[in-house]
Write a protein that holds these residues in place. Structure first.
Motif, short mmCIF file in Angstrom:
data_model
loop_
_atom_site.label_atom_id
_atom_site.label_comp_id
_atom_site.label_asym_id
_atom_site.label_seq_id
_atom_site.Cartn_x
_atom_site.Cartn_y
_atom_site.Cartn_z
N PRO A 60 -37.11 -26.14 -60.63
CA PRO A 60 -36.66 -25.41 -59.75
C PRO A 60 -38.76 -24.50 -60.09
CG PRO A 60 -36.13 -23.58 -61.15
CD PRO A 60 -36.35 -25.61 -61.82
N ASP A 61 -38.74 -24.22 -58.74
CA ASP A 61 -40.04 -23.41 -58.79
C ASP A 61 -40.37 -22.82 -59.11
OD1 ASP A 61 -42.23 -22.84 -56.45
OD2 ASP A 61 -41.44 -21.28 -56.57
N PRO A 62 -41.25 -22.08 -59.92
CA PRO A 62 -41.51 -21.06 -60.83
C PRO A 62 -40.79 -19.82 -60.02
CG PRO A 62 -42.90 -21.58 -60.70
CD PRO A 62 -42.41 -22.32 -60.31
N ILE A 63 -41.52 -19.52 -59.02
CA ILE A 63 -40.90 -18.04 -58.01
C ILE A 63 -40.21 -18.40 -57.33
CG2 ILE A 63 -42.35 -16.68 -55.82
CD1 ILE A 63 -44.24 -16.88 -58.11
N ASP A 64 -39.25 -19.31 -57.63
CA ASP A 64 -37.54 -19.38 -56.74
C ASP A 64 -37.44 -18.66 -58.31
OD1 ASP A 64 -38.65 -19.69 -54.09
OD2 ASP A 64 -38.65 -21.98 -54.65
N ALA A 65 -37.64 -19.17 -59.05
CA ALA A 65 -36.09 -19.34 -60.13
C ALA A 65 -36.63 -17.93 -60.73
CB ALA A 65 -37.15 -19.85 -61.35
N ILE A 66 -37.70 -16.83 -60.28
CA ILE A 66 -37.97 -16.16 -60.79
C ILE A 66 -36.86 -14.86 -59.60
CG2 ILE A 66 -39.56 -13.43 -60.98
CD1 ILE A 66 -41.12 -15.82 -62.68
N LYS A 67 -37.54 -15.47 -58.64
CA LYS A 67 -36.75 -14.29 -57.07
C LYS A 67 -35.17 -14.44 -57.88
CE LYS A 67 -40.73 -14.34 -53.81
NZ LYS A 67 -41.24 -15.12 -52.53
N GLN A 68 -34.35 -15.19 -57.91
CA GLN A 68 -33.34 -15.16 -58.02
C GLN A 68 -32.95 -14.68 -59.46
OE1 GLN A 68 -31.13 -17.47 -55.85
NE2 GLN A 68 -29.35 -16.48 -57.93
N ILE A 69 -33.77 -14.54 -60.48
CA ILE A 69 -33.52 -13.71 -61.68
C ILE A 69 -33.39 -12.50 -61.21
CG2 ILE A 69 -34.07 -12.69 -63.44
CD1 ILE A 69 -34.67 -16.59 -64.18
N ILE A 70 -34.28 -12.10 -60.51
CA ILE A 70 -33.68 -10.90 -59.91
C ILE A 70 -33.17 -10.37 -58.61
CG2 ILE A 70 -35.02 -9.39 -58.32
CD1 ILE A 70 -38.50 -10.98 -59.00
N GLU A 71 -32.84 -11.47 -58.14
CA GLU A 71 -31.52 -11.15 -57.30
C GLU A 71 -30.28 -11.07 -57.85
OE1 GLU A 71 -29.29 -12.85 -53.99
OE2 GLU A 71 -31.49 -13.56 -53.43
N GLU A 72 -30.10 -12.08 -59.23
CA GLU A 72 -28.99 -11.77 -60.02
C GLU A 72 -28.36 -10.55 -60.30
OE1 GLU A 72 -29.32 -15.32 -61.91
OE2 GLU A 72 -28.39 -16.94 -60.75
N LYS A 73 -29.47 -9.98 -61.21
CA LYS A 73 -30.05 -9.12 -62.14
C LYS A 73 -30.08 -7.49 -61.19
CE LYS A 73 -32.23 -10.98 -66.01
NZ LYS A 73 -31.47 -10.51 -67.43
N GLY A 74 -30.01 -7.65 -60.01
CA GLY A 74 -30.30 -6.05 -59.67
C GLY A 74 -31.60 -6.17 -59.69
N TRP A 75 -32.71 -6.34 -59.46
CA TRP A 75 -33.85 -5.85 -60.52
C TRP A 75 -34.73 -5.88 -58.44
CZ3 TRP A 75 -35.83 -8.28 -65.42
CH2 TRP A 75 -35.58 -8.57 -66.36
N SER A 76 -35.97 -5.31 -58.78
CA SER A 76 -36.69 -5.00 -58.17
C SER A 76 -38.45 -5.47 -58.83
CB SER A 76 -37.60 -3.29 -57.85
OG SER A 76 -37.85 -2.58 -58.86
N ASN A 77 -39.33 -5.44 -58.26
CA ASN A 77 -40.19 -6.43 -58.30
C ASN A 77 -40.70 -5.69 -59.76
OD1 ASN A 77 -39.85 -8.10 -56.23
ND2 ASN A 77 -41.51 -7.20 -55.87
N LYS A 78 -40.79 -4.40 -59.79
CA LYS A 78 -41.14 -3.10 -60.65
C LYS A 78 -40.84 -4.10 -61.77
CE LYS A 78 -41.64 1.58 -61.87
NZ LYS A 78 -42.95 1.55 -61.84
N ASP A 79 -39.33 -4.20 -61.94
CA ASP A 79 -38.74 -4.69 -63.50
C ASP A 79 -39.01 -6.11 -63.99
OD1 ASP A 79 -36.73 -2.97 -63.78
OD2 ASP A 79 -35.63 -4.01 -61.43
N LEU A 80 -40.52 -6.14 -63.04
CA LEU A 80 -40.95 -7.73 -63.69
C LEU A 80 -42.71 -7.41 -64.22
CD1 LEU A 80 -40.77 -10.49 -60.85
CD2 LEU A 80 -39.35 -9.95 -63.08
N GLU A 81 -43.45 -6.12 -64.23
CA GLU A 81 -44.30 -5.72 -64.67
C GLU A 81 -44.60 -5.50 -66.64
OE1 GLU A 81 -45.27 -1.72 -63.14
OE2 GLU A 81 -44.83 -2.07 -61.06
#
Length: 128
Positions: A60-81
């Motif tokens: 997978p594209d790394p950005i798409d993979a990260i966005k998918q994980i964020i969605e699955e976990k119910g996170w926001s961008n802040k959780d990636l900080e």
């Protein structure tokens, strides 16, 4: 000890037959260390090798993979900080304005479970 009657998987027909046999072996739920378990292990290895060549799975594209994980976990961008850095850096990366640093890749790999190959592979290098 009896020999295991397994042959190479060279054609699609061989592959389909191997899958049927694998299903039967899995249904038998062989005990570890038995001949059936050995047969299951060898056949699984052969099927995997055939699939790797004939049915490769694109990374997978790394950005798409990260966005998918964020969605699955119910996170926001802040959780990636903690993995990427300040809010502005997270935004730059997710909007493809900046690429990951090696420490960021390592943290995302370690904490999100993304394989390193998602970040460093031929398709990513061609796009850079």
């Amino acid at each position: 000890m009896n020999q295991i009657a397994i042959s190479p998987i060279r054609t699609e027909h061989d592959y389909q037959e191997a899958i049927k046999h694998l299903d039967k072996l899995l249904d038998m739920n062989p005990e570890p260390g038995t001949e059936l378990d050995d047969e299951l292990e060898v056949l699984t290895t052969l099927v995997h090798a055939y699939e790797k060549v004939h049915y490769p799975i694109e990374l997978p594209d790394p950005i798409d993979a990260i966005k998918q994980i964020i969605e699955e976990k119910g996170w926001s961008n802040k959780d990636l900080e903690p993995f990427i850095g300040p809010k502005s850096r997270v935004s730059e990366i997710l909007n493809r304005k900046r690429y990951f640093t090696i420490p960021q890749i390592y943290r995302l790999h370690k904490h999100l479970g993304l394989p390193l190959e998602v970040f460093i592979n031929e398709s990513v290098l061609k796009a850079a």
